[in-house]
Design a protein around this motif. Structure first.
Motif, PDB file in Angstrom:
ATOM      1  N   SER A 278     -60.680 -73.881  30.491  1.00  0.00           N
ATOM      2  CA  SER A 278     -61.450 -74.967  31.087  1.00  0.00           C
ATOM      3  C   SER A 278     -60.563 -76.168  31.386  1.00  0.00           C
ATOM      4  O   SER A 278     -59.703 -76.543  30.586  1.00  0.00           O
ATOM      5  CB  SER A 278     -62.578 -75.375  30.137  1.00  0.00           C
ATOM      6  OG  SER A 278     -63.238 -76.529  30.606  1.00  0.00           O
ATOM      7  N   LYS A 279     -60.786 -76.789  32.551  1.00  0.00           N
ATOM      8  CA  LYS A 279     -60.041 -77.989  32.910  1.00  0.00           C
ATOM      9  C   LYS A 279     -60.631 -79.238  32.261  1.00  0.00           C
ATOM     10  O   LYS A 279     -59.974 -80.269  32.181  1.00  0.00           O
ATOM     11  CB  LYS A 279     -60.047 -78.170  34.428  1.00  0.00           C
ATOM     12  CG  LYS A 279     -59.328 -77.071  35.196  1.00  0.00           C
ATOM     13  CD  LYS A 279     -59.379 -77.336  36.685  1.00  0.00           C
ATOM     14  CE  LYS A 279     -58.656 -76.240  37.455  1.00  0.00           C
ATOM     15  NZ  LYS A 279     -58.699 -76.484  38.925  1.00  0.00           N
ATOM     16  N   LEU A 280     -61.867 -79.161  31.829  1.00  0.00           N
ATOM     17  CA  LEU A 280     -62.570 -80.342  31.326  1.00  0.00           C
ATOM     18  C   LEU A 280     -62.475 -80.493  29.817  1.00  0.00           C
ATOM     19  O   LEU A 280     -62.876 -81.526  29.290  1.00  0.00           O
ATOM     20  CB  LEU A 280     -64.057 -80.268  31.731  1.00  0.00           C
ATOM     21  CG  LEU A 280     -64.333 -80.124  33.225  1.00  0.00           C
ATOM     22  CD1 LEU A 280     -65.827 -79.979  33.473  1.00  0.00           C
ATOM     23  CD2 LEU A 280     -63.778 -81.327  33.987  1.00  0.00           C
TER      24      LEU A 280
ATOM     25  N   LYS B 266     -50.695 -77.618  26.414  1.00  0.00           N
ATOM     26  CA  LYS B 266     -50.311 -77.514  27.819  1.00  0.00           C
ATOM     27  C   LYS B 266     -49.081 -78.364  28.131  1.00  0.00           C
ATOM     28  O   LYS B 266     -49.000 -79.019  29.168  1.00  0.00           O
ATOM     29  CB  LYS B 266     -51.488 -77.892  28.719  1.00  0.00           C
ATOM     30  CG  LYS B 266     -52.674 -76.958  28.511  1.00  0.00           C
ATOM     31  CD  LYS B 266     -53.908 -77.387  29.240  1.00  0.00           C
ATOM     32  CE  LYS B 266     -55.057 -76.436  28.888  1.00  0.00           C
ATOM     33  NZ  LYS B 266     -56.327 -76.831  29.487  1.00  0.00           N
ATOM     34  N   ILE B 267     -48.126 -78.362  27.190  1.00  0.00           N
ATOM     35  CA  ILE B 267     -46.857 -79.056  27.392  1.00  0.00           C
ATOM     36  C   ILE B 267     -45.691 -78.086  27.216  1.00  0.00           C
ATOM     37  O   ILE B 267     -44.548 -78.519  27.106  1.00  0.00           O
ATOM     38  CB  ILE B 267     -46.699 -80.234  26.409  1.00  0.00           C
ATOM     39  CG1 ILE B 267     -46.747 -79.730  24.977  1.00  0.00           C
ATOM     40  CG2 ILE B 267     -47.744 -81.296  26.664  1.00  0.00           C
ATOM     41  CD1 ILE B 267     -46.406 -80.792  23.946  1.00  0.00           C
TER      42      ILE B 267
ATOM     43  N   PRO C 257     -48.763 -73.103  36.601  1.00  0.00           N
ATOM     44  CA  PRO C 257     -49.976 -72.293  36.536  1.00  0.00           C
ATOM     45  C   PRO C 257     -51.190 -73.168  36.312  1.00  0.00           C
ATOM     46  O   PRO C 257     -51.120 -74.200  35.660  1.00  0.00           O
ATOM     47  CB  PRO C 257     -49.718 -71.368  35.340  1.00  0.00           C
ATOM     48  CG  PRO C 257     -48.724 -72.094  34.520  1.00  0.00           C
ATOM     49  CD  PRO C 257     -47.883 -72.875  35.480  1.00  0.00           C
ATOM     50  N   SER C 258     -52.299 -72.749  36.851  1.00  0.00           N
ATOM     51  CA  SER C 258     -53.534 -73.498  36.660  1.00  0.00           C
ATOM     52  C   SER C 258     -54.024 -73.340  35.239  1.00  0.00           C
ATOM     53  O   SER C 258     -53.521 -72.547  34.461  1.00  0.00           O
ATOM     54  CB  SER C 258     -54.596 -72.982  37.633  1.00  0.00           C
ATOM     55  OG  SER C 258     -54.852 -71.607  37.378  1.00  0.00           O
ATOM     56  N   GLU C 259     -55.050 -74.115  34.901  1.00  0.00           N
ATOM     57  CA  GLU C 259     -55.582 -74.058  33.545  1.00  0.00           C
ATOM     58  C   GLU C 259     -56.129 -72.671  33.228  1.00  0.00           C
ATOM     59  O   GLU C 259     -56.064 -72.202  32.109  1.00  0.00           O
ATOM     60  CB  GLU C 259     -56.705 -75.103  33.386  1.00  0.00           C
ATOM     61  CG  GLU C 259     -56.339 -76.508  33.842  1.00  0.00           C
ATOM     62  CD  GLU C 259     -55.345 -77.158  32.909  1.00  0.00           C
ATOM     63  OE1 GLU C 259     -55.079 -76.572  31.862  1.00  0.00           O
ATOM     64  OE2 GLU C 259     -54.843 -78.242  33.222  1.00  0.00           O
ATOM     65  N   GLU C 260     -56.670 -72.018  34.290  1.00  0.00           N
ATOM     66  CA  GLU C 260     -57.214 -70.686  34.035  1.00  0.00           C
ATOM     67  C   GLU C 260     -56.121 -69.688  33.704  1.00  0.00           C
ATOM     68  O   GLU C 260     -56.350 -68.706  33.016  1.00  0.00           O
ATOM     69  CB  GLU C 260     -57.995 -70.196  35.272  1.00  0.00           C
ATOM     70  CG  GLU C 260     -59.271 -70.989  35.549  1.00  0.00           C
ATOM     71  CD  GLU C 260     -59.023 -72.230  36.383  1.00  0.00           C
ATOM     72  OE1 GLU C 260     -57.833 -72.560  36.584  1.00  0.00           O
ATOM     73  OE2 GLU C 260     -59.998 -72.856  36.826  1.00  0.00           O
ATOM     74  N   ALA C 261     -54.905 -69.959  34.237  1.00  0.00           N
ATOM     75  CA  ALA C 261     -53.824 -68.989  34.034  1.00  0.00           C
ATOM     76  C   ALA C 261     -53.222 -69.068  32.667  1.00  0.00           C
ATOM     77  O   ALA C 261     -52.540 -68.156  32.239  1.00  0.00           O
ATOM     78  CB  ALA C 261     -52.731 -69.209  35.076  1.00  0.00           C
TER      79      ALA C 261
END
Length: 693
Positions: A209-211, A344-345, A534-538
């Protein structure tokens, strides 16, 4: 007199119990060395020079032990696969005394879902389907398992279930539905105040999830868990926390006693494998508990720790080593996803490493786990070779070795409703194993201490004073140090380990690589040429632990990594020169200098005091017979072994003024301040005049 207590070890975490059975009654207990399997790590946290040791110990259960796909779920006695008890210990090393020192401890557990389930790997699929092997409507396996936990940890038992709940094809959700049904059934018969607490949280879903920030949500769960269970500390609440109480501190659970606090209950975390997701969740709970532990020892003013501080980075490195070791033992590879992945770092190179770890895990599970499982069964005594019986490698399965109810019928049947051991509920929330009763007294042996017994005096047993030794063997000089390894080397930076720092300010970057600055420069050079991140989903699990069934996840792996090879040796040399400083710059003295002749003479004289033989020639004996021996230090051997070097030394007498100052210091530590005299006031006024006027 001085007494010592010797207790029997908890057999569940002893891995050589079967091997010791043959000699347990034949030799003295000093010769019995109990072995645990798991992880042990220690780091030093320096708070303005005050040393605090942070120790992490993981004890792996020897019951139903094995490798990843070959040991799943639980056996008929309630022992689950990959069960590990993790304990984090805080020790204030500024006071080198076991009785007067300050200690704190927090315990949490991981383990497979306590059901009868398995995965068939004969199809060579990367993710075999989950199969429920037996129908268990009365939750017998779960009942035995949670009964063990109530006896050892007390209540509340908190389950943090991280497996997936929303899937296109039903896979992990099978375990969630069965576990909810088992916990609901068992809670019907427990008193409401001691009911098992169940917290489901689909961690993989929130990662995509991005949120949602995964670690923020885990932090909320960790706060609620630590408040319910409390933690252990061997000293009462400090006076400053009574004068200025913190809101979170007043809501803390556990059991408060006159000597400190006790942890009651435990958090039990699980996903499918209990590896990647579980280790991140346990780190967040441990980080929250660490803040309360530091606050209880009077080291911070608020029970809260921020990311990107030296203390949290040191603690994160400990937990990553802990997760890597446990993952190697059970899964065959290191962690695939780490704390940095969920923050995500993680750097670009980390994604390629994740793929390599996934391949390593798959290879180990497919080709080498069977031999490892046979070795474990043989070492633990699960399989005993005998003439006329099949060999270990000839058995089609070891199911019958680990499930005893398949070989013989039990004479006693467990109740469907009163599923706990008698006497457990009577003492809750305290664990039954730690209450004072006749059954627990039989596990203890009380011994009176005398000078010929080294078993109780741990200090002399380990340090062996008056024996020629080296610092390298006595002290852990290579231990991770927050000042040396994490604190910025620039002058003028706040030396507090609780100060939030930028990634480029620290000794070890947040990227977590040994060549961190090299990697930072490398990222800047390749940022323009690299494909989009990569996107958050990836950022989903490429491992078997977190692997989903969504088709979107399968195609995202190839876009995640940007492997770059470093060939610029000139930059590496410059970077190394900037990072590595001389010992004189760090400590103020050049440790490589050869000691002076005076220092060597003093040390040689000290070593001579501890030499075991103390042989004297006739001339020295005649000389000593003529001179008085009152002022000579008398060394008395306290061991009956001739090769021992430990001696009892008569301490020198202190004058009355030194004794008076020492007693005043002790009384001040207890809060009994002596009235100030006229000289004290004059000295204080002189200090104020020189400092501020």
């Amino acid at each position: 007199g001085v007494f010592g207590i010797c207790s029997k070890p908890y057999e569940k975490y002893v891995w050589n119990a079967k091997l010791l059975e043959a000699v347990r009654t034949a030799v003295h207990r000093d010769w019995l060395l109990y072995i645990i399997h798991g992880f042990c790590g220690q780091s030093k946290l320096l708070i303005y020079g005050r040393p605090i040791y942070v120790t992490l110990i993981a004890r792996r259960s020897s019951k139903f032990a094995g490798t990843r796909f070959l040991k799943r779920g639980a056996n008929s006695e309630g022992d689950v696969a990959n069960e590990v008890e993790t304990e984090q210990i805080l020790y204030d090393a500024s006071v080198m005394s076991f009785s007067a020192g300050s200690y704190s401890s927090y315990v949490q557990v991981r383990g497979s879902v306590p059901l009868y389930w398995s995965q068939d790997i004969s199809t060579m699929m990367p993710k075999p389907p989950i199969t429920l092997d037996q129908a268990d409507p009365y939750a017998h396996a779960a009942a035995f398992h949670f009964d063990q936990m109530l006896q050892r940890f007390g209540s509340p038992i908190i389950i943090l279930n991280l497996v997936k709940e929303r899937e296109k094809r039903k896979h992990e959700r099978i375990l969630s539905e069965e576990l909810v049904a088992a916990v609901t059934y068992l809670n019907q018969f427990l008193p409401p105040e001691h009911a098992i607490i169940y917290i489901p949280w689909d961690m993989a879903k929130y990662t995509k999830s991005k949120l949602c920030n995964v670690l923020d949500r885990l932090n909320v769960i960790a706060e609620s868990v630590v408040k319910k269970t409390g933690f252990f500390v061997n000293r009462p609440d400090s006076y400053c926390s009574i004068l200025r109480p913190d809101e979170k501190w007043n809501e803390l659970g556990g059991c408060v006693v006159s000597t400190g606090r006790l942890q009651t209950g435990v958090l039990r975390t699980n996903c499918v494998d209990c590896l990647d997701r579980t280790n991140t969740a346990q780190f967040m709970v441990g980080k929250c508990a660490l803040a309360y532990q530091l606050y209880s020892l009077g080291l911070i003013d608020k029970p809260n720790l921020q990311f990107d501080t030296d203390a949290v980075r040191l603690f994160e490195e400990l937990y990553e080593d802990h997760g890597d070791t446990l993952s190697l033992q059970y899964g065959g590879s290191q962690l695939v996803h780490r704390v940095k992945t969920y923050r995500k770092i993680a750097p670009w190179t980390q994604h390629s490493k994740d793929i390599m770890q996934t391949l390593s895990r798959y290879y180990s599970n497919a080709f080498s786990d069977a031999d490892r499982q046979d070795s474990i069964n043989l070492f633990l005594g699960v399989f005993k070779p005998a003439e006329g019986k099949p060999h270990l490698w000839e058995l089609p399965t070891d199911f019958y070795l680990h499930h005893k109810n398949t070989l013989s019928l039990s004479q006693t049947r467990q109740s469907y409703t009163y599923w706990w051991t008698p006497g457990v509920l009577k003492h809750l929330p305290l664990p039954f194993d730690e209450v004072t009763c006749a059954e627990n007294r039989r596990k203890l042996t009380v011994k009176k201490f005398h000078k010929y017994e080294e078993e109780i005096d741990i200090h002399n047993e380990f340090f062996r004073p008056y024996e020629l030794s080296s610092f390298d063997e006595t002290f852990c000089l290579a231990m991770t140090n927050s000042t040396r390894d994490f604190m910025p080397k620039n002058v003028g930076i706040d030396p507090s380990p609780f100060t939030v720092r930028k990634p480029d300010e620290t000794g070890k970057s947040v990227l977590g690589n040994k060549n961190n600055r090299e990697e930072t420069v490398l990222q800047r050079k390749t940022a323009a040429s690299a494909p989009p991140p990569p996107s958050e989903e990836a950022v989903s699990s490429s491992s078997e632990d977190d692997s989903g069934t969504d088709k979107e996840d399968e195609g995202a792996v190839s876009q995640r990594s940007t492997p770059v090879k470093v060939t610029d040796t000139g930059d590496n040399t410059k970077i190394t020169e900037n990072v590595v400083q001389s010992t004189k710059d760090v400590y103020g003295v050049n440790l490589s200098d050869i000691p002076s002749e005076d220092d060597l003479a003093i040390y040689a004289r000290f070593v001579q005091l501890g030499q075991s033989q103390h042989k004297q020639d006739k001339g020295s004996q005649q000389f000593c017979s003529k001179c008085p021996l009152d002022k000579v230090i008398n060394l008395i051997p306290i061991s009956s072994f001739s090769q021992d070097n430990i001696y009892e030394v008569q301490p020198p007498r202190a004058d009355w003024k030194s004794i008076e100052i020492f007693h005043a210091h002790i009384q001040a530590g207890r809060g009994n301040m002596q009235p100030l005299g006229r000289d004290d006031f004059l000295m204080y006024r002189e200090y104020i005049r020189n400092r501020y006027m």
